[in-house]
Design a protein around this motif. Structure first.
Motif, mmCIF file in Angstrom:
data_model
loop_
_atom_site.group_PDB
_atom_site.id
_atom_site.type_symbol
_atom_site.label_atom_id
_atom_site.label_comp_id
_atom_site.label_asym_id
_atom_site.label_seq_id
_atom_site.Cartn_x
_atom_site.Cartn_y
_atom_site.Cartn_z
ATOM 1 N N VAL A 35 22.435 -10.210 69.450
ATOM 2 C CA VAL A 35 23.512 -11.220 69.263
ATOM 3 C C VAL A 35 22.833 -12.196 68.598
ATOM 4 C CG1 VAL A 35 24.614 -10.541 71.838
ATOM 5 C CG2 VAL A 35 22.841 -12.381 71.606
ATOM 6 N N ALA A 36 21.945 -12.401 68.224
ATOM 7 C CA ALA A 36 21.374 -13.638 67.413
ATOM 8 C C ALA A 36 21.743 -13.489 66.059
ATOM 9 C CB ALA A 36 19.694 -13.419 67.275
ATOM 10 N N MET A 37 21.981 -12.353 65.414
ATOM 11 C CA MET A 37 22.411 -12.141 63.849
ATOM 12 C C MET A 37 23.910 -12.584 63.888
ATOM 13 S SD MET A 37 21.669 -11.704 60.868
ATOM 14 C CE MET A 37 19.990 -11.287 60.985
ATOM 15 N N PRO A 38 24.827 -12.245 64.461
ATOM 16 C CA PRO A 38 26.187 -12.901 64.355
ATOM 17 C C PRO A 38 26.165 -14.383 64.595
ATOM 18 C CG PRO A 38 26.140 -10.894 65.962
ATOM 19 C CD PRO A 38 24.748 -11.221 65.591
ATOM 20 N N ARG A 39 25.156 -14.934 65.436
ATOM 21 C CA ARG A 39 25.308 -16.497 65.542
ATOM 22 C C ARG A 39 24.531 -17.131 64.135
ATOM 23 N NH1 ARG A 39 22.398 -15.915 71.114
ATOM 24 N NH2 ARG A 39 24.010 -15.537 72.311
ATOM 25 N N MET A 40 23.635 -16.250 63.673
ATOM 26 C CA MET A 40 23.363 -16.973 62.105
ATOM 27 C C MET A 40 24.408 -16.774 61.169
ATOM 28 S SD MET A 40 19.234 -15.611 62.202
ATOM 29 C CE MET A 40 19.169 -14.611 63.563
ATOM 30 N N ILE A 41 24.858 -15.624 61.182
ATOM 31 C CA ILE A 41 26.044 -15.460 60.216
ATOM 32 C C ILE A 41 27.096 -16.229 60.357
ATOM 33 C CG2 ILE A 41 27.776 -13.867 59.157
ATOM 34 C CD1 ILE A 41 24.840 -13.277 58.491
ATOM 35 N N ALA A 42 27.560 -16.693 61.641
ATOM 36 C CA ALA A 42 28.641 -17.834 61.803
ATOM 37 C C ALA A 42 28.195 -19.107 61.237
ATOM 38 C CB ALA A 42 28.736 -17.874 63.291
ATOM 39 N N GLU A 43 26.775 -19.525 61.608
ATOM 40 C CA GLU A 43 26.161 -20.712 61.191
ATOM 41 C C GLU A 43 26.176 -20.838 59.633
ATOM 42 O OE1 GLU A 43 22.544 -23.006 62.569
ATOM 43 O OE2 GLU A 43 21.863 -21.124 61.543
ATOM 44 N N LEU A 44 25.923 -19.905 59.141
ATOM 45 C CA LEU A 44 25.913 -19.817 57.533
ATOM 46 C C LEU A 44 27.283 -19.823 57.058
ATOM 47 C CD1 LEU A 44 22.891 -17.222 57.248
ATOM 48 C CD2 LEU A 44 22.853 -19.606 56.311
ATOM 49 N N SER A 45 28.218 -19.290 57.466
ATOM 50 C CA SER A 45 29.699 -19.320 57.057
ATOM 51 C C SER A 45 30.186 -20.426 57.233
ATOM 52 C CB SER A 45 30.528 -17.963 57.736
ATOM 53 O OG SER A 45 29.914 -16.697 57.607
ATOM 54 N N ALA A 89 15.537 -19.319 56.330
ATOM 55 C CA ALA A 89 14.695 -18.836 57.403
ATOM 56 C C ALA A 89 13.610 -19.800 58.084
ATOM 57 C CB ALA A 89 13.832 -17.436 56.711
ATOM 58 N N SER A 90 13.272 -20.803 57.283
ATOM 59 C CA SER A 90 12.129 -21.705 57.930
ATOM 60 C C SER A 90 12.673 -22.923 58.359
ATOM 61 C CB SER A 90 11.154 -21.750 56.937
ATOM 62 O OG SER A 90 11.474 -22.469 55.741
ATOM 63 N N ALA A 99 15.614 -17.606 66.967
ATOM 64 C CA ALA A 99 15.575 -16.151 67.588
ATOM 65 C C ALA A 99 14.508 -15.363 67.031
ATOM 66 C CB ALA A 99 16.848 -15.644 66.607
ATOM 67 N N ARG A 100 13.755 -15.805 65.992
ATOM 68 C CA ARG A 100 12.508 -15.044 65.732
ATOM 69 C C ARG A 100 11.542 -15.200 66.681
ATOM 70 N NH1 ARG A 100 9.623 -16.593 60.118
ATOM 71 N NH2 ARG A 100 8.869 -18.280 61.425
ATOM 72 N N THR A 101 11.293 -16.411 67.270
ATOM 73 C CA THR A 101 10.357 -16.871 68.205
ATOM 74 C C THR A 101 10.408 -16.160 69.352
ATOM 75 O OG1 THR A 101 10.013 -18.899 67.371
ATOM 76 C CG2 THR A 101 9.270 -18.436 69.517
ATOM 77 N N LYS A 102 11.999 -15.873 69.846
ATOM 78 C CA LYS A 102 12.249 -15.293 71.015
ATOM 79 C C LYS A 102 12.006 -13.757 70.763
ATOM 80 C CE LYS A 102 15.976 -14.816 74.726
ATOM 81 N NZ LYS A 102 17.249 -15.436 74.825
ATOM 82 N N PHE A 103 12.418 -13.139 69.951
ATOM 83 C CA PHE A 103 12.139 -11.561 69.580
ATOM 84 C C PHE A 103 10.490 -11.557 69.562
ATOM 85 C CE2 PHE A 103 10.781 -8.406 66.522
ATOM 86 C CZ PHE A 103 11.411 -7.295 66.921
ATOM 87 N N ASN A 104 9.943 -12.198 68.692
ATOM 88 C CA ASN A 104 8.397 -12.138 68.656
ATOM 89 C C ASN A 104 7.813 -11.733 70.118
ATOM 90 O OD1 ASN A 104 8.408 -11.634 66.150
ATOM 91 N ND2 ASN A 104 7.913 -13.707 65.505
ATOM 92 N N ALA A 105 8.124 -12.664 70.964
ATOM 93 C CA ALA A 105 7.567 -12.805 72.347
ATOM 94 C C ALA A 105 7.893 -11.455 73.199
ATOM 95 C CB ALA A 105 8.191 -14.188 73.157
ATOM 96 N N ILE A 116 12.788 -4.606 64.049
ATOM 97 C CA ILE A 116 13.281 -5.273 63.041
ATOM 98 C C ILE A 116 12.832 -4.897 61.937
ATOM 99 C CG2 ILE A 116 13.788 -7.686 62.607
ATOM 100 C CD1 ILE A 116 15.134 -7.225 65.041
ATOM 101 N N TRP A 117 13.784 -4.775 60.930
ATOM 102 C CA TRP A 117 13.245 -4.576 59.551
ATOM 103 C C TRP A 117 14.187 -5.535 58.552
ATOM 104 C CZ3 TRP A 117 17.241 -2.840 56.164
ATOM 105 C CH2 TRP A 117 18.140 -2.310 56.634
ATOM 106 N N HIS A 118 13.764 -5.877 57.326
ATOM 107 C CA HIS A 118 14.562 -6.272 56.374
ATOM 108 C C HIS A 118 13.906 -6.080 54.934
ATOM 109 C CE1 HIS A 118 11.507 -9.850 56.586
ATOM 110 N NE2 HIS A 118 11.602 -9.719 55.153
#
Length: 165
Positions: A35-45, A89-90, A99-105, A116-118
């Motif tokens: 669910v983090a990615m849709p939030r990021m895309i919405a923020e960017l949009s 990203a930073s 989102a990255r911090t939560k995923f890494n934990a 995760i890949w990019h």
């Protein structure tokens, strides 16, 4: 046949990002990044729309498409530059870092649950060729607009790097 090409001038960065869900029965381990990615895309949009209205600094995000692949969700993003992508990203005030911090934990505790890949492709204007026939519009053309293909050249070999007249 009516043929169009993208209207965007200049270089483009194509950023592919996705996740591979290896433990589908454990949504507690993969739901947060899902669910983090849709939030990021919405923020960017929202930022892009505000920047177009002159109400915000343009972050350089051109748009995105979400796809579903065999391994899981995949998002294709278009950016003006790698610098814009890395800046977002930073950014401490943006959705990405938390989102990255939560995923890494979670990934440290359960490394076999989700991957995760990019991939980042910096494409110079001289390497971009697009064609949209009979009103088809997707990818770069749908995000940045289209122009008659003949304005960039008569054939595919002439279009990369040409400037719209």
């Amino acid at each position: 046949m009516r043929q169009q090409t993208h209207a965007h001038e200049g270089d483009v960065v194509v950023f592919n990002i996705g996740m591979t869900i290896r433990k589908p029965l454990r949504p507690d381990l993969w739901w947060a990044p899902f669910v983090a990615m849709p939030r990021m895309i919405a923020e960017l949009s929202r930022n892009r729309a505000a920047a177009d209205r002159g109400e915000a600094e343009d972050l350089g995000f051109l748009g995105a498409y979400t796809l579903m692949g065999r391994g899981g969700p995949w998002v294709v993003q278009y950016w003006r530059s790698t610098e814009d992508l890395y800046r977002y990203a930073s950014a401490r005030d943006a959705q990405h870092l938390p989102a990255r911090t939560k995923f890494n934990a979670v990934a440290r505790k359960h490394p076999d649950a989700v991957g995760i890949w990019h991939e980042t492709f910096a494409v110079p204007a001289s390497g971009i060729e697009t064609l949209y026939g009979n009103g088809a519009s997707t990818g770069l053309g749908a995000l940045t607009g289209t122009v008659e293909a003949t304005r960039r050249g008569r054939g595919a070999r002439e279009r990369p790097g040409s400037q719209v007249a």
